[in-house]
Design an enzyme around this catalytic site. Structure first.
Site, PDB file in Angstrom:
ATOM      1  N   GLY A  40       0.589  -0.948   0.089  1.00 61.02           N
ATOM      2  CA  GLY A  40       0.123  -0.241   0.231  1.00 61.02           C
ATOM      3  C   GLY A  40       1.083   1.026  -0.340  1.00 61.02           C
ATOM      4  O   GLY A  40       2.042   1.268   0.101  1.00 61.02           O
ATOM      5  N   CYS A  69       5.773  -6.091   1.588  1.00 58.89           N
ATOM      6  CA  CYS A  69       6.016  -5.005   1.470  1.00 58.89           C
ATOM      7  C   CYS A  69       4.657  -4.032   3.033  1.00 58.89           C
ATOM      8  O   CYS A  69       5.013  -4.495   3.958  1.00 58.89           O
ATOM      9  CB  CYS A  69       5.614  -4.261   0.453  1.00 58.89           C
ATOM     10  SG  CYS A  69       6.346  -2.484  -0.446  1.00 58.89           S
ATOM     11  N   TYR A  70       4.234  -2.983   2.731  1.00 62.57           N
ATOM     12  CA  TYR A  70       3.420  -2.540   3.561  1.00 62.57           C
ATOM     13  C   TYR A  70       2.804  -3.714   4.466  1.00 62.57           C
ATOM     14  O   TYR A  70       2.802  -3.196   6.116  1.00 62.57           O
ATOM     15  CB  TYR A  70       2.099  -2.127   3.252  1.00 62.57           C
ATOM     16  CG  TYR A  70       1.414  -1.046   4.106  1.00 62.57           C
ATOM     17  CD1 TYR A  70       1.849   0.470   4.513  1.00 62.57           C
ATOM     18  CD2 TYR A  70       0.515  -1.455   4.334  1.00 62.57           C
ATOM     19  CE1 TYR A  70       0.920   0.825   6.115  1.00 62.57           C
ATOM     20  CE2 TYR A  70      -0.817  -0.717   5.255  1.00 62.57           C
ATOM     21  CZ  TYR A  70       0.326   0.301   6.358  1.00 62.57           C
ATOM     22  OH  TYR A  70      -0.681   1.262   6.822  1.00 62.57           O
ATOM     23  N   HIS A 124       7.762  -7.232  -3.435  1.00 59.44           N
ATOM     24  CA  HIS A 124       6.751  -7.554  -4.057  1.00 59.44           C
ATOM     25  C   HIS A 124       6.751  -9.323  -5.153  1.00 59.44           C
ATOM     26  O   HIS A 124       7.454  -8.821  -6.570  1.00 59.44           O
ATOM     27  CB  HIS A 124       6.367  -6.764  -5.441  1.00 59.44           C
ATOM     28  CG  HIS A 124       5.627  -5.327  -4.416  1.00 59.44           C
ATOM     29  ND1 HIS A 124       3.990  -5.123  -4.256  1.00 59.44           N
ATOM     30  CD2 HIS A 124       6.181  -4.669  -4.084  1.00 59.44           C
ATOM     31  CE1 HIS A 124       4.438  -4.050  -3.495  1.00 59.44           C
ATOM     32  NE2 HIS A 124       5.774  -3.561  -3.402  1.00 59.44           N
ATOM     33  N   GLU A 157       4.373 -10.916  -6.544  1.00 60.70           N
ATOM     34  CA  GLU A 157       3.117 -10.843  -7.324  1.00 60.70           C
ATOM     35  C   GLU A 157       3.248 -10.375  -8.657  1.00 60.70           C
ATOM     36  O   GLU A 157       2.855 -10.072 -10.336  1.00 60.70           O
ATOM     37  CB  GLU A 157       2.431 -10.313  -6.781  1.00 60.70           C
ATOM     38  CG  GLU A 157       2.181  -8.648  -6.601  1.00 60.70           C
ATOM     39  CD  GLU A 157       2.848  -7.888  -5.329  1.00 60.70           C
ATOM     40  OE1 GLU A 157       3.364  -8.641  -4.748  1.00 60.70           O
ATOM     41  OE2 GLU A 157       2.598  -6.939  -5.188  1.00 60.70           O
ATOM     42  N   ASP A 174     -18.270 -10.646 -21.646  1.00 60.76           N
ATOM     43  CA  ASP A 174     -18.813 -10.393 -20.691  1.00 60.76           C
ATOM     44  C   ASP A 174     -20.601 -10.757 -20.381  1.00 60.76           C
ATOM     45  O   ASP A 174     -21.122 -11.567 -20.248  1.00 60.76           O
ATOM     46  CB  ASP A 174     -19.107  -9.110 -19.785  1.00 60.76           C
ATOM     47  CG  ASP A 174     -18.024  -8.853 -19.644  1.00 60.76           C
ATOM     48  OD1 ASP A 174     -17.365  -9.245 -19.728  1.00 60.76           O
ATOM     49  OD2 ASP A 174     -17.672  -7.541 -19.287  1.00 60.76           O
ATOM     50  N   LYS A 203     -11.726 -10.023 -15.955  1.00 64.11           N
ATOM     51  CA  LYS A 203     -11.847 -10.406 -17.532  1.00 64.11           C
ATOM     52  C   LYS A 203     -12.263 -11.695 -18.496  1.00 64.11           C
ATOM     53  O   LYS A 203     -12.102 -12.373 -19.111  1.00 64.11           O
ATOM     54  CB  LYS A 203     -11.348  -8.865 -18.044  1.00 64.11           C
ATOM     55  CG  LYS A 203     -11.898  -9.107 -20.295  1.00 64.11           C
ATOM     56  CD  LYS A 203     -13.195  -8.192 -20.304  1.00 64.11           C
ATOM     57  CE  LYS A 203     -13.713  -7.308 -21.014  1.00 64.11           C
ATOM     58  NZ  LYS A 203     -14.739  -6.723 -20.791  1.00 64.11           N
TER      59      LYS A 203
END
Ligand code: XMP
Length: 517
Positions: free
Chosen positions: A59, A86-87, A173, A175, A231, A373
């Site tokens: 964050g 991290c945060y 990170h 990710e 969608d 998506k």
């Protein structure tokens, strides 16, 4: 509709990182369901959701300041493994009695991770592996029970663990793709530390959703606004599988569609899938209401209002409809409830069917509200929808109205439709359609002089807009080969009556937007 509960779940508490959604997607790539929750969810509510593990996201704030977001420290007493990123690592350290300071050297970008002791999280990771850092604070003193498991040149405490409790923290990170072995680290957390089972597949999602929808809707009727986009098309096929004749799709032709679009939707859904499809051609009333309007926001408001009116009328005609299907996606849901970010000013009023249910007193069925998506596309593939629909480029609700600058008339619509069809055709022929986020034409409100044969002409200008983007939030113009631009330009000027000039848009977003209006 209820959340899918039959799968192991990882809870991700959101502290406002731009990467939170990415964490959720990475977890799902391992076929483990993940959900993003507000950072301040109560520990008891979290426990009710029965997660296998908890991830605290990064964050933008600093845990050193009083007003910064914190989580309920009760989550550390649930007996559930926690990974702080991290945060998230700094917050966990602070809440459990450690000390966090401003870093001596801010670390931003690549770093080499040196592994200091064997542990489950970094099992199988090479010492010296490349990680991605982005932080201004650092953990100076670890909480009791924790040990340092890795460092980098600028962070002596880059990763920590309390193995007995299953608590881990990483300053970098895992990710993002820049962390070379980030996926492996997340995988270790999911399977070695949380002992999660992977069972979240699109096939199981479809089975689960079909059962849940049948249970919820029973013998009642459900209606769905079908636009022909990804969608609503995938949703229509899924709901059709569950409800058959109790599903009615309403397709409103607002007169602002691309060439052959209405024909294509009717062919696919009515003829091929044999769905209950109500086709409403409302072209005349839309164009009447848009007559003389040039302001883009006014155009959007008129189209949004008229759509609701037409849709309501069609629904009333059916009678006794209790449910409304909607293709809401997970990012819409997160954005609307997020305590951070989200656009604070209206850049463009996006038109969707969001305003429908309150007025119509119908119960919403939103099976995709936990999907991204690309997951909807995977559902579509599993349901064997044609690629042409699954990989369709996004098309705005107000359609060609926001691509015709100035007044909207039948003639101007027809010019843009023909030019746009040529652009799409050539982009497809060049094999670029699926590599590009959007490619389309824009009709400008000016005329310019040209010469055709021996004649002077005074005709319209078409702009070609092609952009690459991941989510439509930012975009860059595509460097199409000059020969392709030349071919498109030649074809438009030769084949579309009323156009004598073609220009190429070379603006990125920001500062421009993707659509011209
Ligand atoms: P902009 O033009 O804001 O577009 O950069 C970002 C993405 O959103 C689409 N867009 C819309 N979609 N209703 C929609 O459903 C709208 O009013 C609308 N305006 C823009 C645009 O096509 C792009 O993908």
């Amino acid at each position: 509709m209820n959340r899918v509960k039959a799968f192991d779940t990882i809870a991700i508490l959101d502290f406002g990182s731009q990467y939170t959604q990415l964490i959720a997607r990475r977890v799902r790539e391992f076929k483990v369901f993940s959900e993003i929750l507000p950072h301040d969810i109560k520990a008891s509510d979290l426990l009710d959701r029965n997660p296998r593990g908890i991830i605290l996201s990064g964050g933008p704030a600093s845990v050193r300041f009083d007003k910064s977001p914190i989580c309920d420290s009760g989550i550390f007493n649930l007996g559930i493994p926690v990974l702080g990123i991290c945060y998230g690592m700094q917050l966990m350290s602070k809440l459990l009695g450690g000390k966090v300071h401003g870093a001596r050297a801010r670390e931003y970008g690549y770093a080499q991770l040196k592994i200091k002791s064997r542990n489950l999280l970094l099992g199988g990771i090479k010492s010296g592996t490349q990680v991605w850092m982005s932080h201004g604070d650092e953990v100076r003193r670890m909480p009791k029970g924790f040990k340092r498991i890795a460092d980098t040149q600028n962070s002596s405490i880059a990763s920590i663990a309390d193995e007995a409790k299953g608590f881990y923290g990483v300053q970098f990170h895992p990710e993002v793709v820049h962390t070379a072995e980030g996926k492996k680290i997340l995988k270790n957390f999911l399977f070695k530390i949380c002992a999660a089972k992977s069972g979240w597949t699109m096939k199981s999602f479809i089975e689960d959703t079909v059962n849940a929808v049948r249970k919820e809707v029973g013998r009642d009727k459900l209606i769905l606004g079908l636009s022909g986009g990804v969608d609503s098309s995938v949703l229509a096929v899924l709901l059709n599988k569950a409800l058959k004749k109790n599903l009615t799709c309403i397709f409103v032709n607002n007169g602002l569609l691309r060439k052959d679009e209405a024909k294509r939707v009717i062919n696919t859904f009515k003829k091929h899938y044999r769905m209950n499809l109500k086709y409403v051609d409302a072209t005349a009333v839309f164009l009447k209401n848009l007559k003389g309007i040039t302001d883009p926001e006014k155009k959007r408001k008129i189209i949004g209002r008229e759509f609701i009116r037409v849709f309501e009328k069609a629904a009333k005609k059916l009678g006794g409809v209790k449910f409304l299907g909607q293709g809401t996606l997970y990012p819409d849901l997160i954005e609307s409830r997020s305590s951070f970010g989200g656009p604070s000013v209206t850049i463009k009023t996006h038109h969707n069917v969001g305003g429908l249910p309150e007025k119509m007193k119908m119960r919403l069925v939103e099976p995709f509200k936990y999907l991204f998506k690309d997951e909807v596309r995977l559902v579509g593939r599993e349901l064997k929808l044609p690629d042409d629909i699954i990989y369709r480029q996004p098309f705005p609700g107000p359609g060609l109205a926001v691509r015709i600058i100035g007044k909207i008339t039948r003639d101007r619509l027809s010019i843009l439709r023909e030019a746009d069809a040529i652009i799409i055709d050539e982009i497809k022929t060049a094999g670029l359609y699926r590599k590009i986020w959007q490619s389309f034409g824009v009709l400008l409100p000016i005329k310019t002089v040209g010469v055709m044969g021996d004649e002077r002409t005074y005709e319209n200008v078409i702009a070609i807009r092609t952009v690459k983007s991941l989510d439509g939030m930012t975009a860059d113009w595509v460097r199409l080969p000059a020969e392709l631009i030349a071919k498109i330009s030649n074809r438009i000027i030769n084949e579309v009556r009323g156009v004598n000039r073609v220009v190429y848009d070379v603006s990125s977003k920001p500062p421009s937007t993707i659509e011209w209006e």
